[in-house]
Design an enzyme around this catalytic site. Structure first.
Site, PDB file in Angstrom:
ATOM      1  N   GLY A 192       0.726  -4.967   1.004  1.00 47.44           N
ATOM      2  CA  GLY A 192      -0.443  -5.080   0.131  1.00 47.44           C
ATOM      3  C   GLY A 192      -0.178  -5.867  -1.137  1.00 47.44           C
ATOM      4  N   ALA A 206       0.859  -1.176   0.000  1.00 46.13           N
ATOM      5  CA  ALA A 206       0.000   0.000   0.000  1.00 46.13           C
ATOM      6  C   ALA A 206       0.897   1.228   0.000  1.00 46.13           C
ATOM      7  CB  ALA A 206      -0.892  -0.021   1.238  1.00 46.13           C
ATOM      8  N   GLU A 225      -0.555  -9.344  -0.130  1.00 42.92           N
ATOM      9  CA  GLU A 225      -1.984  -9.521   0.194  1.00 42.92           C
ATOM     10  C   GLU A 225      -2.840  -9.626  -1.062  1.00 42.92           C
ATOM     11  OE1 GLU A 225      -1.692  -6.038   2.783  1.00 42.92           O
ATOM     12  OE2 GLU A 225      -2.519  -7.232   4.416  1.00 42.92           O
TER      13      GLU A 225
HETATM   14  N1  CAA Z   1       4.512   3.153  -1.035  1.00 43.78           N
HETATM   15  C1  CAA Z   1       4.873   4.290  -1.678  1.00 43.78           C
HETATM   16  N2  CAA Z   1       5.952   4.401  -2.460  1.00 43.78           N
HETATM   17  C2  CAA Z   1       6.726   3.300  -2.584  1.00 43.78           C
HETATM   18  C3  CAA Z   1       6.436   2.094  -1.952  1.00 43.78           C
HETATM   19  C4  CAA Z   1       5.254   2.032  -1.153  1.00 43.78           C
HETATM   20  N3  CAA Z   1       4.861   0.905  -0.533  1.00 43.78           N
HETATM   21  N4  CAA Z   1       7.399   1.201  -2.247  1.00 43.78           N
HETATM   22  C5  CAA Z   1       8.268   1.828  -3.049  1.00 43.78           C
HETATM   23  N5  CAA Z   1       7.869   3.097  -3.259  1.00 43.78           N
HETATM   24  C6  CAA Z   1       8.536   4.120  -4.073  1.00 43.78           C
HETATM   25  C7  CAA Z   1       9.722   4.716  -3.346  1.00 43.78           C
HETATM   26  O1  CAA Z   1       9.308   5.730  -2.453  1.00 43.78           O
HETATM   27  C8  CAA Z   1      10.534   5.250  -4.507  1.00 43.78           C
HETATM   28  O2  CAA Z   1       9.967   6.453  -4.929  1.00 43.78           O
HETATM   29  P1  CAA Z   1      10.944   7.722  -5.293  1.00 43.78           P
HETATM   30  O3  CAA Z   1      11.755   7.236  -6.456  1.00 43.78           O
HETATM   31  O4  CAA Z   1       9.956   8.786  -5.643  1.00 43.78           O
HETATM   32  O5  CAA Z   1      11.757   7.964  -4.085  1.00 43.78           O
HETATM   33  C9  CAA Z   1      10.278   4.225  -5.592  1.00 43.78           C
HETATM   34  O6  CAA Z   1       9.088   3.523  -5.221  1.00 43.78           O
HETATM   35  C10 CAA Z   1      11.388   3.210  -5.714  1.00 43.78           C
HETATM   36  O7  CAA Z   1      11.601   2.634  -4.443  1.00 43.78           O
HETATM   37  P2  CAA Z   1      13.036   2.526  -3.760  1.00 43.78           P
HETATM   38  O8  CAA Z   1      13.912   3.631  -4.187  1.00 43.78           O
HETATM   39  O9  CAA Z   1      12.829   2.355  -2.285  1.00 43.78           O
HETATM   40  O10 CAA Z   1      13.546   1.172  -4.430  1.00 43.78           O
HETATM   41  P3  CAA Z   1      14.582   0.120  -3.811  1.00 43.78           P
HETATM   42  O11 CAA Z   1      14.910  -0.812  -4.913  1.00 43.78           O
HETATM   43  O12 CAA Z   1      15.697   0.812  -3.121  1.00 43.78           O
HETATM   44  O13 CAA Z   1      13.743  -0.662  -2.694  1.00 43.78           O
HETATM   45  C11 CAA Z   1      11.833  -1.805  -1.809  1.00 43.78           C
HETATM   46  C12 CAA Z   1      12.657  -1.446  -3.071  1.00 43.78           C
HETATM   47  C13 CAA Z   1      12.641  -2.737  -0.902  1.00 43.78           C
HETATM   48  C14 CAA Z   1      10.567  -2.517  -2.277  1.00 43.78           C
HETATM   49  C15 CAA Z   1      11.488  -0.501  -1.046  1.00 43.78           C
HETATM   50  O14 CAA Z   1      10.909   0.422  -1.972  1.00 43.78           O
HETATM   51  C16 CAA Z   1      10.503  -0.702   0.053  1.00 43.78           C
HETATM   52  O15 CAA Z   1      10.878  -1.200   1.113  1.00 43.78           O
HETATM   53  N6  CAA Z   1       9.225  -0.333  -0.175  1.00 43.78           N
HETATM   54  C17 CAA Z   1       8.222  -0.401   0.840  1.00 43.78           C
HETATM   55  C18 CAA Z   1       7.763  -1.824   1.033  1.00 43.78           C
HETATM   56  C19 CAA Z   1       6.740  -1.891   2.144  1.00 43.78           C
HETATM   57  O16 CAA Z   1       7.013  -1.615   3.289  1.00 43.78           O
HETATM   58  N7  CAA Z   1       5.495  -2.321   1.798  1.00 43.78           N
HETATM   59  C20 CAA Z   1       4.419  -2.428   2.744  1.00 43.78           C
HETATM   60  C21 CAA Z   1       3.634  -1.168   2.767  1.00 43.78           C
HETATM   61  S1  CAA Z   1       2.458  -1.151   4.107  1.00 43.78           S
HETATM   62  C22 CAA Z   1       1.127  -2.004   3.519  1.00 43.78           C
HETATM   63  O17 CAA Z   1       1.119  -2.560   2.454  1.00 43.78           O
HETATM   64  C23 CAA Z   1      -0.049  -1.965   4.459  1.00 43.78           C
HETATM   65  C24 CAA Z   1      -1.142  -2.888   4.148  1.00 43.78           C
HETATM   66  O18 CAA Z   1      -1.121  -4.067   4.422  1.00 43.78           O
HETATM   67  C25 CAA Z   1      -2.370  -2.367   3.575  1.00 43.78           C
END
Ligand code: CAA
Length: 263
Positions: free
Chosen positions: A108, A63, A111
């Site tokens: 998500g 998400a 999920e």
């Molecule tokens: N939400 C918003 N933006 C996201 C995102 C997310 N979940 N995941 C990645 N992005 C964005 C980053 O902010 C980045 O944007 P910018 O270029 O504008 O900075 C872009 O995607 C690329 O991401 P990274 O630079 O971080 O890429 P990376 O290769 O270094 O890392 C990753 C990849 C490990 C997937 C890392 O992006 C990450 O950890 N993302 C978050 C994963 C996460 O925690 N997901 C769970 C979200 S909570 C949820 O889902 C709740 C629920 O159950 C409903």
């Protein structure tokens, strides 16, 4: 649509979540567009769906954390409901849905994959429920579907630790059915979808309903659900054609595709 593309190939519909700059993260707009896309699927002409993510790095990275960062308690609950409603629509969609997981399937993303009937992934796929590291619980069905998919002990370990797992471990614990080299994933998904599409569509739909509905009730009630859906098949042309082909012992004909009816 800005974030979803839909492509029809014969009886197979391919839905792609297309927000690669944010690794296909699910914000409200993506969820709303996905909901609309499902409503627009022509069920008279589509027998199986494939769900995937744009690009070769991520299926869905969760998400949208930016959008969630400022939510109040009530807004958080509403956002959870928004995701849950769409995912439930996917889970109970009348035809099978295959998740072709082509990279990150986090939060998500894991999920939404679990809301699909069948999950296959590329060898670079990474799965996890990292929510506790962000100060929240999985909110789009993860606390419920992960336990039902991989068992309570493994689900609790993944959710409490927030630790990500690679594709081979996802396969080992039964989170995905198969792992493919990245470049072969979509062909494998299409082949699977096409195999499903060649079978009697009403029977396939009834199988999905029987499995899904039966899992919600005890065995005595479940077998009654099965009996009803089994009985319904005997009113279809496919049952007559399918069994007729077998009884005619005509090898050529048996191999021919039965002109399956849709309704
Ligand atoms: N939400 C918003 N933006 C996201 C995102 C997310 N979940 N995941 C990645 N992005 C964005 C980053 O902010 C980045 O944007 P910018 O270029 O504008 O900075 C872009 O995607 C690329 O991401 P990274 O630079 O971080 O890429 P990376 O290769 O270094 O890392 C990753 C990849 C490990 C997937 C890392 O992006 C990450 O950890 N993302 C978050 C994963 C996460 O925690 N997901 C769970 C979200 S909570 C949820 O889902 C709740 C629920 O159950 C409903």
């Amino acid at each position: 649509m800005e974030f979803i593309t839909f492509e029809q190939q014969d009886f197979v519909g391919i839905i792609t979540i297309n927000r690669p700059k944010a690794l296909n993260a699910l914000n409200s707009s993506v969820l709303e567009e996905l909901d609309k896309t499902l409503d627009q699927v022509d069920l008279s002409n589509t027998r199986c769906l494939i769900l995937t993510g744009a690009g070769d790095k991520s299926f869905v990275a969760g998400a949208d954390i930016g959008e969630m960062s400022t939510l109040t308690k009530a807004e958080g609950e509403a956002f959870g409901k928004k995701g849950n409603d769409v995912f439930r629509k996917l889970e109970t969609f009348p035809i099978p849905v295959i998740a072709a997981i082509n990279g990150f399937a986090l939060g998500g993303g894991c999920e939404i994959a679990m809301s699909c009937d069948i999950r296959i992934c590329s060898d670079n796929a990474i799965f996890g429920q990292p929510e506790v590291g962000l100060g929240i619980t999985p909110g789009f069905g993860g606390t419920q579907r992960l336990a039902r998919t991989v068992g309570v002990g493994m689900a609790k370990q993944m959710i409490y630790t927030g630790r990500n797992i690679k594709s081979d471990e996802a396969f080992r614990i039964g989170l995905v059915n198969a792992v493919y080299p990245q470049e072969e994933l979509m062909d494998a998904a299409k082949k699977l979808a096409s195999t499903i599409s060649m079978n009697a569509p009403i029977a396939v739909r009834n199988c999905k309903k029987a499995i899904n509905d039966g899992l919600q009730v005890d065995m005595d009630a479940a077998i009654v659900i099965e009996e009803k859906l089994f009985g319904d098949c005997f009113e279809t042309e496919d049952q007559k054609a399918g069994m007729g082909n077998f009884l005619e012992k005509d090898k050529e004909k048996k191999l021919k595709v039965v002109p399956f009816q849709n309704k």
